[in-house]
Design a protein around this motif. Structure first.
Motif, PDB file in Angstrom:
ATOM      1  N   ARG A 296       0.820  -1.214   0.000  1.00  0.00           N
ATOM      2  CA  ARG A 296       0.000   0.000   0.000  1.00  0.00           C
ATOM      3  C   ARG A 296       0.851   1.261   0.000  1.00  0.00           C
ATOM      4  O   ARG A 296       0.394   2.337  -0.410  1.00  0.00           O
ATOM      5  N   ALA A 297       2.081   1.163   0.463  1.00  0.00           N
ATOM      6  CA  ALA A 297       3.012   2.294   0.401  1.00  0.00           C
ATOM      7  C   ALA A 297       3.692   2.297  -0.957  1.00  0.00           C
ATOM      8  O   ALA A 297       3.558   1.377  -1.754  1.00  0.00           O
ATOM      9  N   GLY A 298       4.438   3.357  -1.237  1.00  0.00           N
ATOM     10  CA  GLY A 298       5.170   3.454  -2.482  1.00  0.00           C
ATOM     11  C   GLY A 298       4.617   4.537  -3.388  1.00  0.00           C
ATOM     12  O   GLY A 298       3.796   5.365  -2.981  1.00  0.00           O
ATOM     13  N   PRO A 299       5.054   4.546  -4.643  1.00  0.00           N
ATOM     14  CA  PRO A 299       4.559   5.567  -5.582  1.00  0.00           C
ATOM     15  C   PRO A 299       3.069   5.422  -5.823  1.00  0.00           C
ATOM     16  O   PRO A 299       2.532   4.312  -5.855  1.00  0.00           O
ATOM     17  N   GLY A 300       2.393   6.558  -6.014  1.00  0.00           N
ATOM     18  CA  GLY A 300       0.976   6.536  -6.337  1.00  0.00           C
ATOM     19  C   GLY A 300       0.756   6.515  -7.837  1.00  0.00           C
ATOM     20  O   GLY A 300       1.696   6.346  -8.627  1.00  0.00           O
ATOM     21  N   LEU A 301      -0.496   6.686  -8.237  1.00  0.00           N
ATOM     22  CA  LEU A 301      -0.838   6.776  -9.650  1.00  0.00           C
ATOM     23  C   LEU A 301      -0.452   8.152 -10.176  1.00  0.00           C
ATOM     24  O   LEU A 301      -0.172   9.077  -9.407  1.00  0.00           O
ATOM     25  N   GLU A 302      -0.453   8.302 -11.493  1.00  0.00           N
ATOM     26  CA  GLU A 302      -0.164   9.606 -12.084  1.00  0.00           C
ATOM     27  C   GLU A 302      -1.183  10.636 -11.579  1.00  0.00           C
ATOM     28  O   GLU A 302      -2.380  10.390 -11.574  1.00  0.00           O
ATOM     29  N   GLY A 303      -0.694  11.769 -11.125  1.00  0.00           N
ATOM     30  CA  GLY A 303      -1.561  12.812 -10.600  1.00  0.00           C
ATOM     31  C   GLY A 303      -1.760  12.762  -9.105  1.00  0.00           C
ATOM     32  O   GLY A 303      -2.243  13.722  -8.506  1.00  0.00           O
ATOM     33  N   ALA A 304      -1.408  11.633  -8.488  1.00  0.00           N
ATOM     34  CA  ALA A 304      -1.513  11.500  -7.030  1.00  0.00           C
ATOM     35  C   ALA A 304      -0.133  11.685  -6.407  1.00  0.00           C
ATOM     36  O   ALA A 304       0.876  11.831  -7.104  1.00  0.00           O
ATOM     37  N   GLY A 305      -0.097  11.696  -5.094  1.00  0.00           N
ATOM     38  CA  GLY A 305       1.171  11.807  -4.393  1.00  0.00           C
ATOM     39  C   GLY A 305       1.835  10.447  -4.215  1.00  0.00           C
ATOM     40  O   GLY A 305       1.472   9.467  -4.882  1.00  0.00           O
ATOM     41  N   ASP A 306       2.786  10.391  -3.314  1.00  0.00           N
ATOM     42  CA  ASP A 306       3.536   9.159  -3.062  1.00  0.00           C
ATOM     43  C   ASP A 306       3.647   8.944  -1.563  1.00  0.00           C
ATOM     44  O   ASP A 306       3.574   9.896  -0.773  1.00  0.00           O
ATOM     45  N   ILE A 307       3.849   7.682  -1.172  1.00  0.00           N
ATOM     46  CA  ILE A 307       4.105   7.336   0.223  1.00  0.00           C
ATOM     47  C   ILE A 307       5.498   6.730   0.305  1.00  0.00           C
ATOM     48  O   ILE A 307       5.732   5.615  -0.175  1.00  0.00           O
ATOM     49  N   THR A 308       6.431   7.480   0.861  1.00  0.00           N
ATOM     50  CA  THR A 308       7.759   6.954   1.155  1.00  0.00           C
ATOM     51  C   THR A 308       7.699   6.339   2.547  1.00  0.00           C
ATOM     52  O   THR A 308       7.273   7.001   3.492  1.00  0.00           O
ATOM     53  N   ALA A 309       8.083   5.083   2.677  1.00  0.00           N
ATOM     54  CA  ALA A 309       7.821   4.363   3.919  1.00  0.00           C
ATOM     55  C   ALA A 309       9.094   3.804   4.546  1.00  0.00           C
ATOM     56  O   ALA A 309       9.992   3.333   3.842  1.00  0.00           O
TER      57      ALA A 309
END
Length: 441
Positions: A296-309
């Motif tokens: 569930r963490a990691g890069p998001g879809l295009e246009g969304a943010g990201d979760i660096t974990a």
């Protein structure tokens, strides 16, 4: 998208119900409570509330379903529960994060723990959401500054990366997590304190994290005295909060302390539900639960943010092959090993660079920077192989050119791994170059 006070009010009203399904307790066993009258309404994972005849109320979760009855696992001790007590069914307990949660401490149910009112967000989020579609996720992003020389150079952290922090107790794991919370480039920091000792929560917030770190953080906490249901839920709730901010286009730093306690909580729940033990006492579903959380963490879809974990793992005796460490290491983009021997000689963070890997390399560094990283690793490796002879006085200078070079730089290179990096990545690489120039290779 801006939300108004009416949106918050609607979120509060949404939690109210005109009618609730009611069942009755039919049997109280070894930690499991059997209930009748709810099988037509309940689903696996639903929350319920047991109203004891003594006036006490106990939260519980639907653990299994059978024809005519269902089994509940209570949040706490079942003392006071009697045959015939009422059981009110609730929903699966989604969480509704809001921007006003920044700077706050909440429990896994979205209730404030700092004594101040807490508004619900207008959108409910499921606790066990699916990760972004694999084929449409972005690639890892740019390198992040961390405020620590070791991570700005030798173990780079990039946007959307997921790393593991493997350490025993008392080797500076919490302090390193706090350094990440204060120093890593991110819009929001979400911290999951899973099964943490109760007395340490305030100390972590006020002393270890400090006002600087708390100003952009949301802490989701479940202390060690709470039930395994609540401790397990803590990781899911914190990830749902991180996903809320990610979907707004923000960069989120997610810190989990620790995945080991999450796995232990799941083990208690799964064994109570009848799942057999394997994997040194862990049920087979442990692998899926850990990997699902990590994905569930990691890069998001295009246009969304990201979760660096950053996921911390407690490893007894530096056993990197124990089940939780082995499972998590296989799904992450790098791992950092903290060793007690290094901490005992006073170097913090106690990183063993030779056992640590960042899978963002070599892409996260230029060819010149990769050369410096390779040179530093080679020198540390040479010193490590010869350390016993060096310490015992058995090594004769001049016997090996690489070992001679390693001896010349070892002290400064070891100190570099503990150095702060207030000026950023370029300055840290400049310092590393100066240290390695002493090797005279």
């Amino acid at each position: 998208m801006a939300f108004t006070g009416f949106d918050t009010l609607r979120a509060e009203l949404r939690t109210l119900s005109i009618a609730q399904p009611i069942g009755r307790v039919t049997q109280v066993g070894q930690g499991i409570i059997e209930v009748s009258g709810l099988t037509q309404s309940a689903t696996l994972g639903d929350r319920a509330r047991i109203r004891c005849s003594t006036g006490r109320e106990i939260g519980a979760e639907v653990l299994s379903l059978a024809r005519g009855s269902l089994s509940l696992l209570p949040d706490g001790a079942a003392d006071g529960v009697a045959i015939g007590d009422e059981v009110a069914l609730q929903n699966q307990g989604a969480i509704s994060p809001d921007d006003s949660w920044i700077g706050r401490i909440v429990d896994p149910f979205g209730t404030a723990l700092d004594g101040r009112p807490l508004a619900k967000g207008p959108v409910e989020r499921g606790l066990r959401a699916a990760p972004p579609a694999a084929a449409r996720r972005k690639r890892l992003g740019a390198r992040l500054t961390t405020g620590m020389a070791a991570f700005d150079t030798l173990l780079p952290l990039v946007r959307g990366q997921r790393i593991g922090l493997f350490a025993g107790s008392g080797v500076g794991k919490s302090s390193l997590l706090a350094n990440f919370a204060r120093g890593v480039q991110a819009d929001i920091v979400v911290i999951a304190l899973i099964g943490e000792r109760g007395r340490e929560l305030r100390e972590f917030v006020e002393k270890t994290l400090g006002p600087e770190g708390m100003a952009r953080a949301v802490i989701v906490a479940a202390t060690s005295d709470q039930s395994p249901l609540v401790r397990r839920r803590c990781a899911w709730a914190a990830m749902a909060v991180a996903e809320h901010f990610r979907d707004q286009g923000r960069h989120v730093l997610f810190l989990a302390d620790s995945v080991t306690r999450f796995a232990e909580a799941h083990r208690e729940v799964a064994l109570a539900g009848g799942e057999p033990a394997s994997l040194r006492g862990y049920p087979p579903s442990t692998s899926y639960q850990i990997m699902a959380l990590g994905e569930r963490a990691g890069p998001g879809l295009e246009g969304a943010g990201d979760i660096t974990a950053v996921f911390s793992v407690l490893v007894a005796g530096s056993d990197m092959d124990e089940p939780v460490a082995d499972i998590l290491r296989g799904v992450l983009d790098g791992h950092v090993v903290l060793e007690r021997e290094i901490a005992e000689r006073g170097r913090f963070p106690a990183i063993n660079l030779l056992r640590s890997v960042s899978r963002s390399l070599p892409d996260a560094a230029s060819p010149e920077e990769n050369h410096l990283i390779g040179q530093a690793r080679a020198l540390l490796g040479a010193y490590d192989r010869a350390e016993m002879m060096i310490q015992a006085g058995l090594y004769a200078p001049g016997s090996d050119q690489m070992i001679d070079a390693a001896i010349r730089v070892w002290r400064d290179l070891d100190s570099f791994l503990a150095a702060p990096a207030p000026m950023g990545t370029a300055d840290s690489f400049s310092q590393l170059s100066d240290v390695l120039s002493q090797a005279k290779l």
